[in-house]
Scaffold this active site. Structure first.
Site, PDB file in Angstrom:
ATOM      1  N   SER A  67      -4.285   9.097  -3.937  1.00 13.34           N
ATOM      2  CA  SER A  67      -5.612   9.619  -3.586  1.00 13.34           C
ATOM      3  C   SER A  67      -5.522  10.939  -2.846  1.00 13.34           C
ATOM      4  O   SER A  67      -4.522  11.220  -2.190  1.00 13.34           O
ATOM      5  CB  SER A  67      -6.354   8.628  -2.687  1.00 13.34           C
TER       6      SER A  67
HETATM    7  N1  SAH Z   1      -2.014   3.620  -2.160  1.00 12.63           N
HETATM    8  C1  SAH Z   1      -1.204   4.453  -3.029  1.00 12.63           C
HETATM    9  C2  SAH Z   1      -1.930   4.878  -4.280  1.00 12.63           C
HETATM   10  C3  SAH Z   1      -2.104   3.804  -5.189  1.00 12.63           C
HETATM   11  S1  SAH Z   1      -2.708   4.096  -6.833  1.00 12.63           S
HETATM   12  C4  SAH Z   1      -0.662   5.652  -2.312  1.00 12.63           C
HETATM   13  O1  SAH Z   1      -0.984   5.884  -1.161  1.00 12.63           O
HETATM   14  O2  SAH Z   1       0.150   6.346  -2.907  1.00 12.63           O
HETATM   15  C5  SAH Z   1      -3.116   2.410  -7.182  1.00 12.63           C
HETATM   16  C6  SAH Z   1      -1.932   1.487  -7.261  1.00 12.63           C
HETATM   17  O3  SAH Z   1      -2.429   0.166  -7.449  1.00 12.63           O
HETATM   18  C7  SAH Z   1      -1.010   1.762  -8.442  1.00 12.63           C
HETATM   19  O4  SAH Z   1       0.275   1.963  -7.962  1.00 12.63           O
HETATM   20  C8  SAH Z   1      -1.111   0.489  -9.281  1.00 12.63           C
HETATM   21  O5  SAH Z   1       0.089   0.145  -9.935  1.00 12.63           O
HETATM   22  C9  SAH Z   1      -1.499  -0.530  -8.228  1.00 12.63           C
HETATM   23  N2  SAH Z   1      -2.114  -1.755  -8.718  1.00 12.63           N
HETATM   24  C10 SAH Z   1      -2.992  -1.918  -9.738  1.00 12.63           C
HETATM   25  N3  SAH Z   1      -3.318  -3.222  -9.878  1.00 12.63           N
HETATM   26  C11 SAH Z   1      -2.635  -3.908  -8.916  1.00 12.63           C
HETATM   27  C12 SAH Z   1      -2.546  -5.280  -8.548  1.00 12.63           C
HETATM   28  N4  SAH Z   1      -3.229  -6.234  -9.186  1.00 12.63           N
HETATM   29  N5  SAH Z   1      -1.739  -5.612  -7.525  1.00 12.63           N
HETATM   30  C13 SAH Z   1      -1.032  -4.661  -6.852  1.00 12.63           C
HETATM   31  N6  SAH Z   1      -1.082  -3.353  -7.153  1.00 12.63           N
HETATM   32  C14 SAH Z   1      -1.876  -2.975  -8.166  1.00 12.63           C
END
Ligand code: SAH
Length: 221
Positions: A67
């Site tokens: 983000s």
């Molecule tokens: N918080 C992160 C950005 C995350 S992007 C940062 O600071 O860099 C969203 C993330 O959610 C992705 O890595 C994706 O793989 C993960 N995601 C999607 N569905 C998920 C689930 N059911 N459980 C855990 N992670 C999930």
């Protein structure tokens, strides 16, 4: 533009905090301090490291995005932490949001769905010394019942609804912050505050566009 790599991007980070965070109304000193401290560029894939402090989301690999700084600060502030809490994050990615939370909460639990990202986040967080972040590979929509209840739950991917598992694993008085809505057309960040007797207060905070949440209570895609 010349980047002060030798100075650990200090100038860029300071400029980011002033123009993107403080100027847009993030006021919580704990959040501002965390954004000022955590080296965002360290969590970036090498090819986008020079853009780490720009006002935009960036690709982190595997079709996922990190983000933009303002959204990280906004969501962190929306959790209303005072310091010392236990927080659960869903969607570790490469661990930047978890590192920001670790500066405020006493323990951060974070779940990632994709093995490659979880492994890289684990290496990064260990290398950078964020010892109060605990990672797990798996479906975050089930939460982390063994470690509950949580004072805060933050979901960094968007879902169709707030899973019951999150509501159950929130402490009374705890806050959940999550983008909810149609995944193709944008979502709204919702804050849910757990009261007593199974009562929840819901607030709609900000319209956003997040990557979709996968797993049992995510999108079926
Ligand atoms: N918080 C992160 C950005 C995350 S992007 C940062 O600071 O860099 C969203 C993330 O959610 C992705 O890595 C994706 O793989 C993960 N995601 C999607 N569905 C998920 C689930 N059911 N459980 C855990 N992670 C999930």
């Amino acid at each position: 533009m010349k980047y002060d790599k030798d100075n650990n991007f200090q100038t860029e980070r300071e400029r980011m905090v002033r123009s993107q965070i403080e100027n847009r109304g993030v006021t919580n000193p704990l959040v501002i301090k965390a954004m000022r401290t955590v080296p965002r560029h360290e969590f970036m894939p090498e090819d986008v490291q020079d853009m780490a402090y720009t006002d935009r989301p960036l690709p982190l690999g595997q079709g996922q995005t990190i983000s933009q700084p303002y959204i990280v600060a906004f969501m962190t502030q929306s959790l209303r932490l005072c310091g010392g809490e236990k927080v659960l994050e869903i969607g570790t990615g490469l661990g930047y949001q978890a590192a920001v939370l670790s500066q405020i909460a006493s323990e951060v639990y974070s779940i990632e769905y994709l093995a490659e990202l979880e492994a890289r986040a684990r290496n990064l967080l260990t290398y950078l010394g964020y010892n109060n972040v605990h990672l797990k590979l798996g479906d975050g929509t089930l939460g982390w019942p063994e470690m509950s209840p949580f004072d805060g739950i933050i979901v960094t991917a968007s879902g169709p609804d707030i899973p019951d598992s999150f509501k159950e694993q929130l402490a009374v008085g705890g806050r959940l912050v999550m983008p909810v809505g149609e995944y193709r057309f944008g979502q709204t960040i919702i804050r849910l505050t757990k009261g007593t007797g199974g009562h929840f207060q819901e607030e709609r905070l900000l319209d956003v566009a997040f990557v979709p949440l996968q797993g049992k209570f995510g999108w079926n895609i």
